[in-house]
Design a protein around this motif. Structure first.
Motif, mmCIF file in Angstrom:
data_model
loop_
_atom_site.group_PDB
_atom_site.id
_atom_site.type_symbol
_atom_site.label_atom_id
_atom_site.label_comp_id
_atom_site.label_asym_id
_atom_site.label_seq_id
_atom_site.Cartn_x
_atom_site.Cartn_y
_atom_site.Cartn_z
ATOM 1 N N GLY A 40 5.270 -16.234 -12.259
ATOM 2 C CA GLY A 40 6.243 -15.176 -12.976
ATOM 3 C C GLY A 40 7.268 -14.895 -12.579
ATOM 4 O O GLY A 40 7.826 -13.463 -12.540
ATOM 5 N N VAL A 41 8.316 -15.861 -12.034
ATOM 6 C CA VAL A 41 9.445 -15.479 -11.669
ATOM 7 C C VAL A 41 10.441 -15.913 -12.598
ATOM 8 O O VAL A 41 10.385 -16.847 -13.474
ATOM 9 C CB VAL A 41 9.697 -16.660 -10.326
ATOM 10 N N THR A 42 11.465 -14.761 -12.784
ATOM 11 C CA THR A 42 12.373 -14.938 -13.908
ATOM 12 C C THR A 42 13.744 -15.847 -13.403
ATOM 13 O O THR A 42 14.351 -16.521 -14.343
ATOM 14 C CB THR A 42 12.796 -13.621 -14.534
ATOM 15 N N ALA A 43 14.136 -15.686 -12.219
ATOM 16 C CA ALA A 43 15.400 -15.936 -12.045
ATOM 17 C C ALA A 43 15.394 -16.491 -10.539
ATOM 18 O O ALA A 43 14.824 -15.900 -9.776
ATOM 19 C CB ALA A 43 16.523 -14.984 -12.019
ATOM 20 N N VAL A 44 16.228 -17.591 -10.229
ATOM 21 C CA VAL A 44 16.251 -18.045 -8.653
ATOM 22 C C VAL A 44 17.703 -18.344 -8.623
ATOM 23 O O VAL A 44 18.569 -18.450 -9.436
ATOM 24 C CB VAL A 44 15.286 -19.155 -8.458
ATOM 25 N N ASN A 45 18.062 -17.840 -7.294
ATOM 26 C CA ASN A 45 19.445 -18.131 -6.875
ATOM 27 C C ASN A 45 19.323 -19.515 -5.987
ATOM 28 O O ASN A 45 18.780 -19.670 -4.913
ATOM 29 C CB ASN A 45 20.041 -17.075 -5.630
ATOM 30 N N HIS A 46 19.857 -20.482 -6.580
ATOM 31 C CA HIS A 46 19.714 -21.939 -6.167
ATOM 32 C C HIS A 46 20.820 -22.575 -5.296
ATOM 33 O O HIS A 46 21.824 -22.319 -5.838
ATOM 34 C CB HIS A 46 19.400 -22.944 -7.155
ATOM 35 N N ASP A 84 22.144 -13.123 -19.403
ATOM 36 C CA ASP A 84 21.308 -14.337 -19.500
ATOM 37 C C ASP A 84 19.891 -14.388 -18.755
ATOM 38 O O ASP A 84 18.926 -15.046 -19.131
ATOM 39 C CB ASP A 84 22.124 -15.494 -18.614
ATOM 40 N N ILE A 85 19.844 -13.308 -17.828
ATOM 41 C CA ILE A 85 18.672 -13.411 -16.929
ATOM 42 C C ILE A 85 17.710 -12.450 -17.984
ATOM 43 O O ILE A 85 16.593 -12.916 -17.726
ATOM 44 C CB ILE A 85 18.819 -12.591 -15.591
#
Length: 359
Positions: A40-46, A84-85
């Motif tokens: 259930g993760v929406t966004a990641v800092n990659h 965008d998120i």
């Protein structure tokens, strides 16, 4: 607090929240997308480029990631704005934020900094462990702070709309970056020196200054960082993670803490053995299967953070902020607002976007 918690179950709270992993290295694979979906993760800092690489290598690594996102546009999108998120949350996609952990591929070339912004970089760490042209890393014995070139660089990041990250910076360099920046500065992935002393940890004075500057610290869930000084061989669990969160809340306030697993999905046990001295120095001598906190083996287990925070006494609205709301707030204060050219729509059913030309 008790009434609200009784009404909203942990799984419902997690599903409703915009969940953000403040720092991770993602594997460009279908398996990664499945873990993110299940968690259930929406966004990641990659961490899109490896530390210390040269400019050409960094550009190639950014290009590889962007082409992969293009090819998987039904499941992922490049996050350039907070909108965008939100769009990713509404569409059930993953928003991928490009956040290198080093500036050595840029040096002090502000034109090149602008190029990386144009390619999608929205979070940028000033130093990675060692000294560079901007300042000192936390691995240096001497930290003389942010250089004059570093101050100019931070102001340029503010102007472009790139979030300043000081996770691997020395303490003086990190504090100087806060002084130089007129936007919030963040520690995307770290933990509390008051609980687990370490060169990568941040002390209470640093956390208080971070709060004054409207920043956020993401608490990692790596065993080597959440260790118990009095029981160094005791593997930490998510209750220990919550202790670090609670320490930040006590010192800096609940609006200044978030989650950042600091997991490298591309790292294998064989790769770690080749770099064992470095890993032992930074992360301790943990067995491969114990390197992450109990209850958080990978992104698919992200709902366990929500349960642990609720069990730790945090109210639902506080949990929502820690899961991602605090990251969204600081992104909104730093990044430029959305325009019609940056909003990315999902493809029509059964259709995939064609990849753009290589960078």
């Amino acid at each position: 607090m008790n009434t609200e918690r009784a009404v909203l179950a942990p799984n419902e709270l997690h599903t409703a929240a915009t969940v953000v992993d403040g720092s991770t290295v993602i594997e460009l694979s279908d398996e990664h997308l499945e873990r993110i979906r299940r968690g259930g993760v929406t966004a990641v800092n990659h961490t899109v480029t490896r530390p210390y690489v040269d400019t050409v290598t960094a550009l190639r690594e950014v290009n590889t990631c962007r082409r992969w996102i293009d090819e998987h546009s039904d499941a992922a999108l490049l996050a350039l704005t907070v909108d965008d998120i939100h769009r990713a949350k509404a569409d059930g996609r993953e928003a991928i934020i490009l956040g290198p952990q080093d500036t050595e591929m840029i040096g002090v070339d502000l034109d090149l900094l602008g190029t990386f912004y144009d390619l999608g970089v929205r979070v940028l760490q000033l130093t990675y462990q060692r000294q560079n042209l901007l300042g000192a890393g936390c691995g240096e014995k001497t930290d003389s702070g942010l250089t004059a070139q570093g101050r100019t660089f931070v102001r340029a990041m503010n102007e472009l709309g790139i979030l300043v990250d000081v996770s691997h910076c020395g303490q003086r360099t990190g504090l100087d970056a806060m002084d130089a920046s007129d936007r919030p500065v963040v520690v995307t992935h770290s933990f509390c020196d008051g609980l687990s002393p370490h060169i990568r940890a941040k002390d209470d004075a640093f956390l208080r200054r971070l709060a004054e500057q409207r920043g956020v610290i993401g608490i990692t869930s790596l065993s080597g960082f959440l260790y118990y000084p009095e029981e160094p061989r005791r593997r930490p669990d998510l209750a220990r993670f919550v202790e670090h969160v609670a320490r930040v809340v006590e010192v800096a306030g609940v609006d200044h803490v978030a989650i950042a697993t600091d997991y490298d999905e591309t790292l294998t046990e064989a790769m770690r053995e080749q770099q064992i001295v470095l890993h032992r120095t930074l992360l301790g001598d943990w067995a491969w299967h114990e390197r992450r906190a109990v209850g958080m083996d990978d992104a698919a287990q992200f709902p366990n953070f929500t349960t642990a925070l609720l069990d730790g006494g945090f109210a639902p609205d506080e949990v929502t902020r820690i899961l991602g709301g605090n990251w969204l707030r600081v992104f909104g204060e730093t990044w430029k607002p959305a325009t019609t050219t940056t909003l990315q729509s999902p493809p029509e059913q059964g259709e995939r976007h064609e990849s753009s030309n290589p960078t």
